[in-house]
Design a protein around this motif. Structure first.
Motif, PDB file in Angstrom:
ATOM      1  N   PRO A 166      -0.463  17.701 -10.854  1.00 51.93           N
ATOM      2  CA  PRO A 166      -1.383  18.636 -10.215  1.00 51.93           C
ATOM      3  C   PRO A 166      -2.209  19.696 -11.210  1.00 51.93           C
ATOM      4  CG  PRO A 166       0.770  19.407  -9.980  1.00 51.93           C
ATOM      5  CD  PRO A 166       0.892  18.062 -10.679  1.00 51.93           C
ATOM      6  N   VAL A 167      -3.055  20.250 -10.680  1.00 50.36           N
ATOM      7  CA  VAL A 167      -4.061  21.177 -11.604  1.00 50.36           C
ATOM      8  C   VAL A 167      -3.033  22.348 -11.908  1.00 50.36           C
ATOM      9  CG1 VAL A 167      -5.661  23.026 -11.516  1.00 50.36           C
ATOM     10  CG2 VAL A 167      -6.034  20.659 -10.553  1.00 50.36           C
ATOM     11  N   GLY A 168      -2.852  22.807 -13.301  1.00 45.76           N
ATOM     12  CA  GLY A 168      -2.160  23.896 -13.729  1.00 45.76           C
ATOM     13  C   GLY A 168      -1.072  23.382 -14.365  1.00 45.76           C
ATOM     14  N   SER A 169      -0.585  22.247 -14.628  1.00 46.68           N
ATOM     15  CA  SER A 169       0.699  21.632 -15.043  1.00 46.68           C
ATOM     16  C   SER A 169       0.242  21.760 -16.506  1.00 46.68           C
ATOM     17  CB  SER A 169       0.958  20.232 -14.439  1.00 46.68           C
ATOM     18  OG  SER A 169       1.062  20.270 -13.457  1.00 46.68           O
TER      19      SER A 169
ATOM     20  N   PRO B 251       0.836  -1.237   0.011  1.00 48.35           N
ATOM     21  CA  PRO B 251       0.140  -0.067   0.062  1.00 48.35           C
ATOM     22  C   PRO B 251       0.985   1.375  -0.106  1.00 48.35           C
ATOM     23  CG  PRO B 251      -0.694  -1.547   1.523  1.00 48.35           C
ATOM     24  CD  PRO B 251       0.561  -2.154   1.285  1.00 48.35           C
ATOM     25  N   HIS B 252       0.427   2.214  -0.859  1.00 46.06           N
ATOM     26  CA  HIS B 252       1.138   3.556  -0.956  1.00 46.06           C
ATOM     27  C   HIS B 252       0.689   4.461   0.483  1.00 46.06           C
ATOM     28  CE1 HIS B 252       3.019   2.863  -4.911  1.00 46.06           C
ATOM     29  NE2 HIS B 252       2.133   2.607  -5.162  1.00 46.06           N
ATOM     30  N   THR B 253       1.357   5.248   0.845  1.00 49.35           N
ATOM     31  CA  THR B 253       1.050   6.114   2.038  1.00 49.35           C
ATOM     32  C   THR B 253       1.183   7.490   1.521  1.00 49.35           C
ATOM     33  OG1 THR B 253       3.287   6.091   2.750  1.00 49.35           O
ATOM     34  CG2 THR B 253       1.703   4.455   3.742  1.00 49.35           C
ATOM     35  N   SER B 254       1.711   7.954   0.672  1.00 47.35           N
ATOM     36  CA  SER B 254       1.847   9.134  -0.076  1.00 47.35           C
ATOM     37  C   SER B 254       2.339   9.080  -1.648  1.00 47.35           C
ATOM     38  CB  SER B 254       3.037   9.832   0.510  1.00 47.35           C
ATOM     39  OG  SER B 254       4.300   9.550   0.273  1.00 47.35           O
ATOM     40  N   ARG B 255       2.184  10.260  -2.341  1.00 44.31           N
ATOM     41  CA  ARG B 255       2.503  10.407  -3.831  1.00 44.31           C
ATOM     42  C   ARG B 255       2.096   9.013  -4.520  1.00 44.31           C
ATOM     43  NH1 ARG B 255       6.025  13.662  -5.850  1.00 44.31           N
ATOM     44  NH2 ARG B 255       6.911  12.236  -7.338  1.00 44.31           N
ATOM     45  N   PHE B 256       0.696   9.007  -4.675  1.00 47.26           N
ATOM     46  CA  PHE B 256       0.071   8.120  -5.538  1.00 47.26           C
ATOM     47  C   PHE B 256      -1.074   8.585  -6.309  1.00 47.26           C
ATOM     48  CE2 PHE B 256      -1.882   7.792  -1.462  1.00 47.26           C
ATOM     49  CZ  PHE B 256      -3.159   7.348  -1.830  1.00 47.26           C
ATOM     50  N   THR B 257      -1.517   7.810  -7.330  1.00 48.60           N
ATOM     51  CA  THR B 257      -2.863   8.404  -8.285  1.00 48.60           C
ATOM     52  C   THR B 257      -3.658   7.137  -8.474  1.00 48.60           C
ATOM     53  OG1 THR B 257      -1.414  10.041  -8.841  1.00 48.60           O
ATOM     54  CG2 THR B 257      -3.663   9.437 -10.200  1.00 48.60           C
ATOM     55  N   ILE B 258      -4.916   7.142  -8.209  1.00 47.08           N
ATOM     56  CA  ILE B 258      -5.811   6.241  -8.564  1.00 47.08           C
ATOM     57  C   ILE B 258      -6.240   6.188 -10.018  1.00 47.08           C
ATOM     58  CG2 ILE B 258      -8.022   5.050  -8.224  1.00 47.08           C
ATOM     59  CD1 ILE B 258      -8.058   6.311  -5.392  1.00 47.08           C
ATOM     60  N   VAL B 259      -5.961   5.276 -10.642  1.00 48.85           N
ATOM     61  CA  VAL B 259      -6.173   5.099 -12.200  1.00 48.85           C
ATOM     62  C   VAL B 259      -7.195   3.784 -12.594  1.00 48.85           C
ATOM     63  CG1 VAL B 259      -5.045   4.675 -14.395  1.00 48.85           C
ATOM     64  CG2 VAL B 259      -3.878   6.127 -12.711  1.00 48.85           C
ATOM     65  N   GLY B 260      -8.180   4.413 -13.316  1.00 49.16           N
ATOM     66  CA  GLY B 260      -9.088   3.118 -13.594  1.00 49.16           C
ATOM     67  C   GLY B 260      -8.366   2.224 -14.573  1.00 49.16           C
ATOM     68  N   ASN B 261      -8.908   1.023 -14.407  1.00 49.24           N
ATOM     69  CA  ASN B 261      -8.543  -0.227 -15.298  1.00 49.24           C
ATOM     70  C   ASN B 261      -9.162   0.212 -16.977  1.00 49.24           C
ATOM     71  OD1 ASN B 261      -7.017  -1.450 -13.657  1.00 49.24           O
ATOM     72  ND2 ASN B 261      -8.773  -2.718 -13.023  1.00 49.24           N
TER      73      ASN B 261
ATOM     74  N   ARG C 281     -21.856  18.940 -14.807  1.00 52.44           N
ATOM     75  CA  ARG C 281     -20.779  19.542 -14.412  1.00 52.44           C
ATOM     76  C   ARG C 281     -19.984  18.679 -13.418  1.00 52.44           C
ATOM     77  NH1 ARG C 281     -24.801  24.375 -12.708  1.00 52.44           N
ATOM     78  NH2 ARG C 281     -25.898  22.274 -12.405  1.00 52.44           N
ATOM     79  N   VAL C 282     -18.876  19.028 -13.074  1.00 52.15           N
ATOM     80  CA  VAL C 282     -18.021  18.325 -12.378  1.00 52.15           C
ATOM     81  C   VAL C 282     -17.264  19.273 -11.396  1.00 52.15           C
ATOM     82  CG1 VAL C 282     -16.170  18.365 -13.957  1.00 52.15           C
ATOM     83  CG2 VAL C 282     -16.125  16.370 -11.947  1.00 52.15           C
ATOM     84  N   VAL C 283     -16.707  18.921 -10.155  1.00 57.60           N
ATOM     85  CA  VAL C 283     -15.806  19.511  -9.406  1.00 57.60           C
ATOM     86  C   VAL C 283     -14.287  19.390  -9.626  1.00 57.60           C
ATOM     87  CG1 VAL C 283     -15.055  20.040  -6.952  1.00 57.60           C
ATOM     88  CG2 VAL C 283     -17.520  19.659  -7.391  1.00 57.60           C
ATOM     89  N   VAL C 284     -13.580  20.405  -9.866  1.00 58.91           N
ATOM     90  CA  VAL C 284     -12.145  20.202 -10.067  1.00 58.91           C
ATOM     91  C   VAL C 284     -11.336  20.093  -8.678  1.00 58.91           C
ATOM     92  CG1 VAL C 284      -9.851  20.932 -11.164  1.00 58.91           C
ATOM     93  CG2 VAL C 284     -12.072  21.086 -12.290  1.00 58.91           C
ATOM     94  N   ALA C 285     -10.912  18.756  -8.227  1.00 55.83           N
ATOM     95  CA  ALA C 285     -10.525  18.749  -7.069  1.00 55.83           C
ATOM     96  C   ALA C 285      -8.680  19.151  -6.967  1.00 55.83           C
ATOM     97  CB  ALA C 285     -10.641  17.536  -6.434  1.00 55.83           C
ATOM     98  N   PRO C 286      -8.281  20.258  -6.562  1.00 62.76           N
ATOM     99  CA  PRO C 286      -6.608  20.475  -6.577  1.00 62.76           C
ATOM    100  C   PRO C 286      -6.150  19.581  -5.757  1.00 62.76           C
ATOM    101  CG  PRO C 286      -7.698  22.258  -5.297  1.00 62.76           C
ATOM    102  CD  PRO C 286      -8.906  21.172  -5.855  1.00 62.76           C
ATOM    103  N   LYS C 287      -4.829  19.114  -6.204  1.00 66.10           N
ATOM    104  CA  LYS C 287      -4.094  18.172  -5.335  1.00 66.10           C
ATOM    105  C   LYS C 287      -3.328  18.872  -4.329  1.00 66.10           C
ATOM    106  CE  LYS C 287      -3.964  14.697  -8.861  1.00 66.10           C
ATOM    107  NZ  LYS C 287      -3.215  13.912  -9.699  1.00 66.10           N
ATOM    108  N   VAL C 288      -3.611  18.769  -2.882  1.00 68.23           N
ATOM    109  CA  VAL C 288      -3.004  19.169  -1.916  1.00 68.23           C
ATOM    110  C   VAL C 288      -2.674  18.512  -0.786  1.00 68.23           C
ATOM    111  CG1 VAL C 288      -4.226  21.620  -2.081  1.00 68.23           C
ATOM    112  CG2 VAL C 288      -4.978  19.998  -0.854  1.00 68.23           C
ATOM    113  N   PRO C 289      -1.392  18.703  -0.133  1.00 70.59           N
ATOM    114  CA  PRO C 289      -0.784  17.877   0.817  1.00 70.59           C
ATOM    115  C   PRO C 289      -1.830  17.928   1.923  1.00 70.59           C
ATOM    116  CG  PRO C 289       0.560  19.948   0.863  1.00 70.59           C
ATOM    117  CD  PRO C 289      -0.530  19.869  -0.342  1.00 70.59           C
ATOM    118  N   PRO C 290      -2.189  16.691   2.779  1.00 75.71           N
ATOM    119  CA  PRO C 290      -2.885  16.814   3.886  1.00 75.71           C
ATOM    120  C   PRO C 290      -2.307  17.634   5.078  1.00 75.71           C
ATOM    121  CG  PRO C 290      -1.763  14.608   3.697  1.00 75.71           C
ATOM    122  CD  PRO C 290      -1.484  15.408   2.419  1.00 75.71           C
TER     123      PRO C 290
END
Length: 318
Positions: free
Chosen positions: A64-67, A31-41, A128-137
């Motif tokens: 991240p958003v804005g790249s 299991p990842h604890t940081s720096r991971f992304t969920i990608v659909g099959n 419509r959809v919410v754009v969730a920015p990636k921020v550290p917890p």
């Protein structure tokens, strides 16, 4: 050092539950604890996307958003050239993962917004959809074990105002349906000669790319697509190159790859000789006018007098 790694891997494999498969990949899932992304099959195992398109899609989803994700930015990051990256972006756009929208800014200028959808089709269902920015917890602050005086509860922070043009709407968490598959090209007339040549090209693919082993049913189904290429005067060698170049290793569904390329790479018909001939210049035609004095016909862009009447009028004026 190599022996230590080998021994560690052997111990990990011995601790895996259940019998190990005789062949194929073995997953060691930590299991990842940081720096991971969920990608659909649906993206990672897409049957019609190339491996370059899948890799770029996963890479964009992890940013991240804005790249910057344009062709120049991706070419500077990866070893693939601009043509392969541009083709991969077109694949992602054709299957609904990547979108480019033109919006008007506050200063009146038009700008292009690049949007990546992790579930194609979900935006259309929700509107419509919410754009969730990636921020550290956030890390909670430590509090004293026994406070001398209980502190007053802090006031609840007011929520940030949401722009009226982008109200938040939760996307339903269900698998997005796949876009409808484009139909296989069909010739105007499937003659016996076209059928025979198309069947030979499809059956001969495995001699040029050993991964493309097609069954008789696959060949029979794909014959009209190859016949449509032949009807547009594409040479068999060019068809073979389009179907065998830059194949994924190994292709999971050879028939689907051939069908996809026959559909999306179909060239337009050759233009006729009339379309390639330069446009003929039309001769300049000066209209006929009737003389205001003698009613004789003469050519001129403006009404007036003929040459003889003009001479008489000039002599009388002199």
């Amino acid at each position: 050092m190599a022996t230590q790694h080998h021994n560690a891997l052997t111990r990990v494999l011995a601790e895996l539950p259940g019998p190990l498969p005789a062949f194929g990949v073995i997953h060691i899932a930590i299991p990842h604890t940081s720096r991971f992304t969920i990608v659909g099959n649906h993206l990672a195992q897409h049957a019609e996307l190339s491996l370059v398109a899948i890799g770029i899609g996963v890479h964009i989803q992890s940013l991240p958003v804005g790249s910057l994700v344009g062709i120049k930015a991706l070419t500077a990051r990866f070893a693939e050239g601009e043509m392969r990256i541009a083709a991969a972006l077109r694949e992602l756009e054709a299957h609904g993962y990547l979108r480019r929208a033109h919006v008007r800014l506050a200063n009146g200028r038009m700008a292009t917004r690049t949007v990546f959808c992790n579930q194609p089709g979900a935006v259309e269902r929700a509107g419509r959809v919410v754009v969730a920015p990636k921020v550290p917890p956030a890390v909670p602050e430590e509090t004293p074990a026994v406070p001398e005086e209980p502190p007053a509860p802090p006031p609840a922070p007011e929520p940030d105002p949401v722009p009226e043009s982008h109200p938040p709407v939760r996307v339903p968490p269900r698998t997005a349906p796949k876009p409808p598959r484009r139909p296989l090209p069909q010739p105007r007339e499937l003659t016996p000669e076209l059928r025979q040549t198309a069947s030979a090209i499809l059956a001969d693919l495995r001699n040029h790319a050993e991964e493309l082993v097609l069954s008789e049913a696959d060949v029979e189904e794909l014959v009209p697509g190859v016949a449509a290429w032949l009807e547009r005067e594409v040479r068999p060698g060019a068809i073979r190159h389009a179907l065998t170049a830059d194949l994924p290793k190994p292709p999971k569904y050879p028939a689907k790859i051939v069908r996809h390329r026959l559909t999306v790479l179909l060239p337009p018909p050759l233009p006729g000789a009339e379309a390639l001939a330069p446009a003929a210049r039309r001769p300049l035609v000066i209209p006929l006018q009737n003389c205001d004095r003698c009613d004789r016909a003469f050519r001129s862009r403006e009404p007036g007098h003929c040459r003889g009447c003009r001479s008489d009028l000039a002599a009388a004026a002199a």
